[in-house]
Design an enzyme around this catalytic site. Structure first.
Site, PDB file in Angstrom:
ATOM      1  N   SER A 101      17.835  22.923  19.922  1.00 25.39           N
ATOM      2  CA  SER A 101      16.492  22.684  20.445  1.00 25.39           C
ATOM      3  C   SER A 101      15.478  22.585  19.305  1.00 25.39           C
ATOM      4  O   SER A 101      15.644  21.790  18.393  1.00 25.39           O
ATOM      5  CB  SER A 101      16.131  23.780  21.451  1.00 25.39           C
ATOM      6  OG  SER A 101      15.083  23.369  22.293  1.00 25.39           O
ATOM      7  N   ASP A 139      19.478  20.372  26.591  1.00 29.95           N
ATOM      8  CA  ASP A 139      19.193  21.429  25.619  1.00 29.95           C
ATOM      9  C   ASP A 139      20.379  22.390  25.455  1.00 29.95           C
ATOM     10  O   ASP A 139      20.840  23.005  26.418  1.00 29.95           O
ATOM     11  CB  ASP A 139      17.962  22.210  26.098  1.00 29.95           C
ATOM     12  CG  ASP A 139      17.369  23.106  25.038  1.00 29.95           C
ATOM     13  OD1 ASP A 139      18.125  23.680  24.248  1.00 29.95           O
ATOM     14  OD2 ASP A 139      16.135  23.234  25.004  1.00 29.95           O
TER      15      ASP A 139
END
Length: 248
Positions: A32, A145
């Protein structure tokens, strides 16, 4: 390097301090916001230069509605932004440091690690917050993610002779937090859920850097980027002796 939204800006401060202390970085693994920081650093960008690029970014460009049932926002603008600085055809082999990025396979329900081939698709996937952004279709997978299942990706770095693993975790829990709104409730729920997958991984690090001040910052506090950078920078300098000891 963990995810953490705006709190991930602290990674840049950590890297700046490591450079100042002249501590060698052998490999990087990120997810991320940690994936973005690690990718730019591995590509040769100085941490303060990365911060400058971030502060100059018009965040409104990154919030274009997707008009899709699969996500609220498009990754198109994010992709253009990353490509404008890293290059459209950049690969992992082009980087000056070995790098591993982690994403989550929504259908397979597993973490997927990328360390070769094109850089941008895995980087976009690692940063595609579920629901907020549409999933990235890549190599036959629906990717989002990586922090959803692994928000501190130590696995690619373990068991390598001579390598000491320093985990940088940007999501300390604020045990005195107030939850006055539905938005804060959602943020808190996701924060607690994602933190649950880091506990065992923290214990696998030779040293964990987790600046406690970060607990007071919301995941969308990008306007406070300089403060977040300084928190990571100062905290790492305070840990200089412990970091130097790892080289022994």
């Amino acid at each position: 390097m963990s995810g953490g939204g705006a709190r991930g800006i602290a990674h840049l401060g950590v890297l700046a301090a490591l450079d100042e202390l002249q501590l060698p970085v052998g490999q990087l693994a990120g997810v991320s916001s940690g994936a973005i920081a690690a990718s730019f650093y591995a590509a040769g960008f100085a941490p303060r230069a990365i911060l400058k690029l971030l502060l100059a970014t018009n965040l409104a460009r990154l919030t274009r509605p997707a008009l899709s049932r699969f996500g609220l926002l498009r990754m198109d603008a994010v992709e253009l932004l990353l490509a404008s600085h890293l290059g459209t055809d950049v690969t992992f082999a082009d980087l000056r440091l070995p790098l591993t990025l982690v994403a989550t396979d929504l259908i397979g329900g597993e973490s997927v690690y990328f360390r070769e081939g094109p850089l941008l698709p895995p980087l976009l996937a690692s940063s595609a917050v579920p629901i907020l952004y549409r999933a990235i279709e890549y190599q036959g997978r629906q990717l989002v993610d990586g922090g959803l299942l692994n928000n501190l990706p130590v696995e690619p770095l373990l068991g390598q002779p001579g390598l000491r693993v320093v985990g940088v975790h940007c999501n300390p829990i604020n045990h005195e937090a107030h939850i006055p709104s539905f938005r804060r409730l959602i943020e808190r729920t996701l924060h607690l859920a994602i933190n649950g997958n880091t506990a065992a991984r923290k214990g696998q690090c030779d040293l964990l850097l987790e600046p406690p001040e970060l607990r007071y910052y919301a995941p969308l506090s990008y306007q406070r980027g300089p403060e977040l950078f300084e928190i990571g920078y100062r905290y790492t300098l305070e840990k200089a002796d412990e970091l130097q000891a790892l080289l022994q």
